[in-house]
Design a protein around this motif. Sequence first.
Motif, short mmCIF file in Angstrom:
data_model
loop_
_atom_site.label_atom_id
_atom_site.label_comp_id
_atom_site.label_asym_id
_atom_site.label_seq_id
_atom_site.Cartn_x
_atom_site.Cartn_y
_atom_site.Cartn_z
N ALA A 270 0.91 -1.88 -0.24
CA ALA A 270 -0.10 -0.07 -0.71
C ALA A 270 1.01 1.47 0.10
O ALA A 270 0.14 1.92 -0.92
CB ALA A 270 -0.39 -0.14 1.24
N MET B 143 0.90 4.09 -3.37
CA MET B 143 0.70 5.27 -2.46
C MET B 143 1.78 6.00 -3.06
O MET B 143 1.65 7.44 -3.92
CB MET B 143 0.36 5.55 -1.39
CG MET B 143 0.37 6.77 -1.12
SD MET B 143 -1.06 7.49 -1.88
CE MET B 143 -2.78 7.45 -0.50
N LEU C 167 1.65 8.91 -6.05
CA LEU C 167 1.73 10.37 -6.31
C LEU C 167 3.23 11.14 -7.09
O LEU C 167 3.42 11.88 -7.32
CB LEU C 167 2.13 10.75 -4.59
CG LEU C 167 0.74 10.58 -3.74
CD1 LEU C 167 1.66 10.59 -2.22
CD2 LEU C 167 0.19 11.34 -4.17
N ALA D 178 -0.39 2.87 3.32
CA ALA D 178 -1.07 4.12 2.07
C ALA D 178 -0.52 5.72 3.07
O ALA D 178 -0.27 6.82 2.53
CB ALA D 178 -2.20 4.97 2.09
N VAL D 179 -0.75 5.69 4.23
CA VAL D 179 -0.79 7.63 4.69
C VAL D 179 0.04 7.38 5.95
O VAL D 179 1.17 8.21 5.71
CB VAL D 179 -2.65 7.61 5.42
CG1 VAL D 179 -2.45 8.44 6.70
CG2 VAL D 179 -3.48 6.63 4.20
#
Length: 284
Positions: free
Chosen positions: A42, A46, A50, A207-208
């Motif tokens: 993930a 991500m 970007l 991802a975050v």
Amino acid sequence: MRLFLLICLTMLAFAGNSVLNRMAVAAGDAGPSLFAAVRLVAGAVMLLVLLSLRDGRRLRPVLAPGGATALAVYVVGFSLAYRWLDAGMGALILFGMVQVTMFAGALMRAEVVPPRRYAGAVLALAGLAVLVWPQGGSAPDLTGAALMLLAGVGWGVYSLRGRSVTDPLADTAWNFALAVPAGLLLFALLPDGMTTRGAILAIVSGAVTSGLGYALWYRVLPQIAASTAALAQLTVPVIAQAGGGLLLDEPLTARFALAAALVLGGVALGVLRRGQITMGSKGS
């Protein structure tokens, strides 16, 4: 002030990783092996998305096997350790080892470390000792602690490497991409399962709080001393323990309160001077 706020945001992301990992693994919604693999995938997806949006279709791989290896050691050890450790305890052991690794790296690179930063480190480590020192049945599990110590070395090395990067997003993206095989190998050797809730937590973590959080960390690191970076991360266990208390119903004891006070006091002593954080790359 802007740099200070970026560091605070990064520390929140790091603490979020501890809590998300514990929420998934301890509750049985994800096995540690699959959680680690999904987290790496993930994060890679991500960051590469970007990166492609920023650079168009010209993705140029950044081959940094050292950084990818350190990241893989951290993620694998971190995920497995939470089979036995709660969010706060795990973060305390992790960032205690990170501090030792990064201070050693600072000394090897001849970084000027002021006496107050050594004093702050001693005080903060005393806080760690208060919490993890054996007391009846509250001592940390040895297997979990050993895995988290290994993860701490991995993260310390990863952070030290980040102080010389020129493109934080690209470096972080390719570190994640190159670390994915390690996560998949771990899952192949120690297969486990995952619920829908576990998958969501792993994706958010990857991802975050991992992908974006680590890219932000690589942006911050060249602007601060290695010893300052090590000390700042010792706020993460306090945040993680508070998050564990709010979200996981983990107890916030008087012992933790004393440890938190010592850790925060040590961090303040080491990085604050006349009301301002010292951000210089050489220390002051």
